[in-house]
Design a protein around this motif. Structure first.
Motif, short mmCIF file in Angstrom:
data_model
loop_
_atom_site.label_atom_id
_atom_site.label_comp_id
_atom_site.label_asym_id
_atom_site.label_seq_id
_atom_site.Cartn_x
_atom_site.Cartn_y
_atom_site.Cartn_z
N ALA A 60 -53.13 -68.35 -6.75
CA ALA A 60 -53.69 -69.38 -8.51
C ALA A 60 -53.46 -70.28 -8.01
CB ALA A 60 -52.93 -68.51 -9.83
N GLY A 61 -54.34 -71.32 -8.86
CA GLY A 61 -53.50 -72.81 -8.31
C GLY A 61 -52.59 -73.50 -9.44
N MET A 62 -51.88 -74.40 -8.64
CA MET A 62 -51.27 -75.26 -9.52
C MET A 62 -51.18 -76.01 -10.12
SD MET A 62 -47.83 -76.12 -9.44
CE MET A 62 -46.52 -75.58 -8.11
N ARG A 63 -50.95 -76.26 -11.85
CA ARG A 63 -51.56 -77.09 -12.40
C ARG A 63 -50.22 -77.04 -12.83
NH1 ARG A 63 -52.47 -72.74 -17.53
NH2 ARG A 63 -50.87 -72.14 -16.69
N PHE A 64 -50.65 -78.62 -14.13
CA PHE A 64 -49.19 -79.29 -14.25
C PHE A 64 -49.02 -78.83 -15.30
CE2 PHE A 64 -47.92 -83.31 -17.17
CZ PHE A 64 -47.42 -84.07 -16.03
N ALA A 65 -48.92 -77.81 -15.85
CA ALA A 65 -48.51 -77.45 -16.87
C ALA A 65 -47.29 -76.25 -16.30
CB ALA A 65 -49.22 -76.26 -18.25
N ASP A 66 -47.65 -76.03 -14.91
CA ASP A 66 -46.87 -74.88 -14.59
C ASP A 66 -45.83 -75.85 -14.01
OD1 ASP A 66 -48.45 -72.87 -14.70
OD2 ASP A 66 -49.34 -73.05 -12.84
N LEU A 67 -45.49 -77.07 -13.54
CA LEU A 67 -44.23 -77.90 -12.96
C LEU A 67 -43.04 -78.37 -14.19
CD1 LEU A 67 -46.79 -81.38 -11.99
CD2 LEU A 67 -45.42 -79.55 -10.59
N PRO A 68 -42.56 -78.10 -13.49
CA PRO A 68 -40.99 -78.27 -13.85
C PRO A 68 -40.86 -79.60 -14.97
CG PRO A 68 -40.38 -78.00 -11.64
CD PRO A 68 -41.74 -77.82 -11.53
N ARG A 69 -40.22 -79.50 -16.60
CA ARG A 69 -40.42 -80.90 -16.30
C ARG A 69 -39.79 -82.32 -16.09
NH1 ARG A 69 -35.86 -82.22 -21.36
NH2 ARG A 69 -34.80 -80.41 -20.10
N GLU A 70 -38.67 -81.93 -15.45
CA GLU A 70 -38.33 -83.49 -14.59
C GLU A 70 -39.47 -84.25 -13.59
OE1 GLU A 70 -36.08 -80.72 -14.63
OE2 GLU A 70 -35.21 -80.92 -16.20
N GLN A 71 -40.20 -82.49 -13.68
CA GLN A 71 -41.19 -83.40 -12.03
C GLN A 71 -42.60 -83.91 -13.43
OE1 GLN A 71 -42.53 -80.79 -9.95
NE2 GLN A 71 -43.33 -82.42 -7.86
N LYS A 72 -42.69 -83.09 -14.01
CA LYS A 72 -44.28 -83.92 -15.10
C LYS A 72 -43.25 -85.32 -15.28
CE LYS A 72 -44.73 -79.43 -16.84
NZ LYS A 72 -45.04 -79.17 -18.49
#
Length: 91
Positions: A60-72
């Motif tokens: 599955a493609g990476m989504r913004f919601a899948d990123l760790p909070r710090e990276q967001k």
């Protein structure tokens, strides 16, 4: 096959699925390995022809919601800095 097949494999792993034979290849890391496994199966079991219903199972493609909070947070901060910098320079 359902859309959840990527959940049972490791991240960034591909697999080839032949619906006629009801088999799935072992996981591979690169698309080149995937294409080789697919062609090998076609040659060995289908005379080189493409079997109906074959599938390529991709991660599955990476989504913004899948990123760790710090990276967001870092992404939003960098985006805001670039936006403000662009407004100051060109605005």
């Amino acid at each position: 096959m359902s859309g959840n097949d990527t959940l049972t494999r490791g991240p960034d792993m591909y697999a080839y699925r032949c619906a006629q034979c009801r088999t799935t290849s072992p996981d591979v890391v690169t698309k080149a390995e995937l294409h080789a496994a697919r062609q090998r199966h076609r040659d060995d079991f289908h005379g080189g022809h493409i079997p109906d219903g074959e599938q390529v199972l991709e991660p599955a493609g990476m989504r913004f919601a899948d990123l760790p909070r710090e990276q967001k947070i870092a992404t939003v901060v960098v985006a805001l800095i670039l936006l403000v910098g662009g407004i100051v320079r060109f605005g």
